[in-house]
Design a protein around this motif. Structure first.
Motif, PDB file in Angstrom:
ATOM      1  N   GLY A   1      18.744  15.365 -45.168  1.00 19.87           N
ATOM      2  CA  GLY A   1      18.552  13.980 -44.749  1.00 19.87           C
ATOM      3  C   GLY A   1      17.156  13.621 -44.316  1.00 19.87           C
ATOM      4  O   GLY A   1      16.890  12.453 -44.017  1.00 19.87           O
ATOM      5  N   ALA A   2      16.221  14.560 -44.270  1.00 24.54           N
ATOM      6  CA  ALA A   2      14.854  14.285 -43.826  1.00 24.54           C
ATOM      7  C   ALA A   2      13.975  14.077 -45.054  1.00 24.54           C
ATOM      8  O   ALA A   2      13.556  15.040 -45.708  1.00 24.54           O
ATOM      9  CB  ALA A   2      14.326  15.429 -42.979  1.00 24.54           C
ATOM     10  N   THR A   3      13.681  12.819 -45.379  1.00 26.00           N
ATOM     11  CA  THR A   3      12.924  12.518 -46.600  1.00 26.00           C
ATOM     12  C   THR A   3      11.449  12.253 -46.361  1.00 26.00           C
ATOM     13  O   THR A   3      10.641  12.395 -47.282  1.00 26.00           O
ATOM     14  CB  THR A   3      13.536  11.292 -47.297  1.00 26.00           C
ATOM     15  N   GLU A   4      11.066  11.873 -45.144  1.00 26.14           N
ATOM     16  CA  GLU A   4       9.672  11.488 -44.904  1.00 26.14           C
ATOM     17  C   GLU A   4       8.681  12.632 -45.136  1.00 26.14           C
ATOM     18  O   GLU A   4       7.581  12.392 -45.634  1.00 26.14           O
ATOM     19  CB  GLU A   4       9.512  10.920 -43.496  1.00 26.14           C
ATOM     20  N   PRO A   5       9.011  13.894 -44.798  1.00 32.28           N
ATOM     21  CA  PRO A   5       8.052  14.970 -45.127  1.00 32.28           C
ATOM     22  C   PRO A   5       7.748  15.048 -46.623  1.00 32.28           C
ATOM     23  O   PRO A   5       6.602  15.300 -47.011  1.00 32.28           O
ATOM     24  CB  PRO A   5       8.749  16.232 -44.617  1.00 32.28           C
ATOM     25  N   ALA A   6       8.749  14.823 -47.467  1.00 31.76           N
ATOM     26  CA  ALA A   6       8.516  14.852 -48.912  1.00 31.76           C
ATOM     27  C   ALA A   6       7.634  13.685 -49.341  1.00 31.76           C
ATOM     28  O   ALA A   6       6.735  13.843 -50.188  1.00 31.76           O
ATOM     29  CB  ALA A   6       9.845  14.815 -49.655  1.00 31.76           C
TER      30      ALA A   6
END
Length: 734
Positions: free
Chosen positions: A587-592
């Protein structure tokens, strides 16, 4: 074709004749003759491939095409009857090959068209000698039952049933008489039984007795028999009981006996005109005993100049077998007009190995539409079905059946149709009538269960399915071992990983860099099952967290660059991408998004697009929400990717301070858009697909050089996404 086997016309077409009519000499589903290819020696045709590619369906279609028109037999080598001897029969006088010969002969014997029943006197005589090695006076009823079943292989059906029954009863009693007298110690009673058989066969003048006398005399040519039929039968029985190579030679002689009996039926006193075409023997799951034994025996005899008239077709799981190392290999499409086969100097060169191909992007929609005739099928569902199944005939058929049963109930996406309950219409692999009955009896009345579970049961190897689902999260052996160490019992470890890796290769599944389970359809099913294993998705989350830690902590692989920009499996860049992928799955998309934003100005464009597509392949399962919104995956959740891709308000945190805001937001929209339209469990949103075009065009204006890949992607990706094809990365369309 009766069963709508799309993409298999090269086998069954009549104009021009496909491979089957050219080898059998009959038109499928008709009585009319067809020109014969290879009149002197036929290739032994072996259909190869992984589970689900339709080998069993092709053999079932061959049976339907020729049953009742020419002698035909079909066996499934994974059936229970070939797993071990019946109760009471010693192992030393039973083998899967011998059992298969009985089963094949009983089916081939059935009358067809205008021709009568085929007798198998040579095979019956040899089987009697083998069976006698396990007879004793403590189990006379079993010995008589075995003798009677074997003797019925010599029945032509020309007598009234009562006469046949009485004759078989009298002869079986004569054969088992030696068991009632003084036995030769505790050893087998083969010699007195063989003597009794030869005496009994010599006494009568009926056609039955003449056939048996001729059959017994045939064994005078057994190696080292010196022209003595009795010695030949004793040697056959002794070699069979010895096991190992001697048994293999004995089994080969029994196979030769069956084929010689068939040759008599076609070239003997019965006019051949009454038997048009050739007899057909179909062997499914030939990788299991008795399959390879039967194939090897036939190929060795053909290589030795011993001809037969049988059209053999087999289904083999995997890409091949050592017994077929010199087989001619041909694609299915290349067989449409000629097989291109010529025998070489080895036994295995007598085989024609045909890897079955997946359905084409044009065939898959036909399967879905045919199953759902009369239903309102979402326009993008057939293309999404091909993207999900990658043309797997079994996968496409069951997916289409789930659509037929569940579209009217509100399921409309691939994820919904996989998690909806499915009641299969027929049991693949249960071919013979009694096996179908046995399978139905074991199952009882089948209730529906999720379609993905039905598919996993049919597409995955027996045993280790839970472990395989966990390891499907991994990208290679190293990450699989990390998962095994963290999430599986201690005794599994690297040995278990290697065993599963070898099993996948044996099954014929592809090896794909970057995926422990290379087949994308099977991997999607395994990951879906892993996510649904517990209500809180605990194992799913733990697996991805394990690999996030793995790709955060480990150094570069010894054979890969430690700090370079390369994208090989051991490179720092690749490890970063894998970590970001698993963070996205959690669910963590901002690092990508941040990584892609920072890499865009400095990275080669093709490499950047490959990184984008890799990250967008992260498995997606929406987070639950309070409102009852169907999520497409059998739960209550909301898919926010389309809203993010279209730039709707409130669809993400603000860009970090100091970042290029426009570039950050554009890459966020692009990543979520590619993620949505390539998700195998979702229907691609056409508005999102079209938005990809504009986002890529805008990005191309930010590149002073190396802009062509972006422009090409802006043209191809929307089309690829909606048609169910993988996104092209610089290559021309398939």
């Amino acid at each position: 074709m009766r069963r709508r086997l799309y993409g298999r016309g090269a086998l069954f077409d009549t104009e021009p004749p496909g491979l089957a009519p050219r080898l059998v000499g009959l038109r499928p589903f008709q009585h009319g003759p067809s020109p014969c290819e290879h009149p002197r020696e036929l290739p032994f045709v072996v259909f190869a491939g992984a589970r689900g590619l339709g080998k069993s369906a092709v053999l079932a279609e061959l049976r339907a095409a020729y049953e009742g028109r020419t002698p035909l037999a079909l066996i499934d080598c994974e059936a229970d009857r070939f797993a071990g001897p019946p109760a009471g029969r010693p192992h030393e006088v039973w083998s899967p090959v011998a059992q298969a010969l009985v089963t094949i002969a009983e089916q081939l014997a059935e009358p067809v068209a205008d021709a009568g029943r085929i007798p198998f006197p040579r095979l019956a005589t040899g089987l009697l000698a083998v069976a006698a090695g396990g007879w004793n006076d403590r189990d006379m009823p079993r010995a008589r039952r075995e003798a009677e079943r074997i003797l019925l292989l010599n029945d032509t059906g020309s007598w009234a049933g009562g006469h046949t029954s009485r004759w078989v009863g009298r002869v079986s009693a004569r054969l088992t008489d030696p068991l009632t007298g003084p036995l030769p110690g505790t050893g087998p009673v083969v010699e007195p039984v063989v003597e009794a058989a030869l005496e009994t066969f010599s006494e009568g003048v009926s056609p039955t007795h003449r056939r048996l006398r001729k059959a017994a005399a045939w064994y005078r040519d057994h190696p080292n028999a010196d022209g003595n039929p009795k010695l030949g039968l004793l040697l056959l029985s002794g070699h069979f009981r010895a096991g190992g190579d001697p048994r293999t030679h004995a089994e080969g002689h029994l196979v030769r006996a069956l084929l010689a009996d068939l040759d008599d039926a076609y070239g003997g006193p019965l006019p051949r005109a009454n038997r048009p075409g050739r007899p057909v023997v179909l062997i499914d799951n030939a990788q299991s005993a008795p399959g390879i034994g039967l194939i090897g025996a036939v190929l060795r005899d053909r290589a030795g100049g011993i001809a037969d008239r049988v059209a053999f077709f087999a289904g083999l799981r995997g890409h091949g077998h050592p017994a077929l190392r010199n087989a001619t290999r041909s694609t299915l499409s290349a067989l449409a007009r000629t097989s291109g086969w010529e025998p070489g100097g080895t036994a295995s060169s007598r085989a024609l190995l045909v890897p079955l191909s997946p359905l084409s992007p044009d065939d898959t929609p036909r399967v879905v539409e045919a199953a759902c005739r009369g239903l309102a099928v979402p326009s993008r569902l057939p293309g999404a079905a091909h993207r999900l199944t990658r043309g797997s005939p079994l996968g496409t058929t069951l997916f289409a059946e789930s659509a037929r049963q569940n579209l009217s109930r509100g399921a409309g996406t691939p994820g919904e149709l996989l998690t909806a309950d499915l009641v299969p219409q027929e049991a693949d692999g249960a071919h013979e009538t009694d096996e179908v009955d046995e399978a139905e009896e074991k199952r009882g009345v089948r209730e529906g269960r999720p379609a993905y579970r039905e598919l996993l049961d049919r597409l995955t190897p027996d045993g280790g399915r839970d472990e395989l689902a966990l390891l499907a999260v991994a990208h290679d052996r190293e990450s699989a071992c990390a998962l095994a160490a963290a999430r599986l019992p201690g005794d599994f470890g690297a040995v278990g990983v290697l065993a599963l890796e070898a099993r996948l290769a044996e099954e014929g599944l592809p090896t794909v860099p970057g995926q422990f389970v290379g087949d994308p359809f099977l991997r999607a099913l395994l990951l879906l099952g892993l996510h649904r294993r517990e209500p809180d998705h605990g194992t799913w989350k733990a697996a991805h967290r394990t690999l996030v830690a793995h790709y955060t902590d480990i150094p570069a692989a010894p054979d890969g660059p430690r700090d370079g920009p390369g994208d090989g499996p051991g490179s720092k860049e690749q490890r970063i991408l894998y970590r970001l992928l698993h963070e996205m799955a959690l669910g963590a998309t901002e690092p990508a998004v941040t990584h892609l934003r920072d890499a865009f100005p400095r990275q080669d464009t093709k490499a950047w697009l490959r990184a984008l597509v890799l990250l967008a392949s992260a498995p997606y399962h929406p987070a639950p929400v309070p409102a009852p919104v169907p999520d497409g995956y059998g739960g209550v959740a909301s898919d926010a990717r389309a809203r993010v891709a279209l730039g709707r308000v409130g669809t993400g945190p603000p860009p970090p301070q100091g970042a290029d805001t426009a570039l950050h937001l554009r890459i966020r929209r692009l990543l979520h858009g590619v993620w949505q339209v390539t998700d195998p469990l979702a229907l691609p949103d056409p508005v999102v697909a079209e938005r990809l075009r504009s986002e890529l065009e805008h990005l191309s204006r930010l590149r002073p050089v190396d802009v062509e890949p972006l422009l090409r992607a802006s043209v191809h990706w929307p089309e690829d996404a909606l048609s169910g094809r993988p996104l092209r990365l610089g290559q021309t369309p398939a």
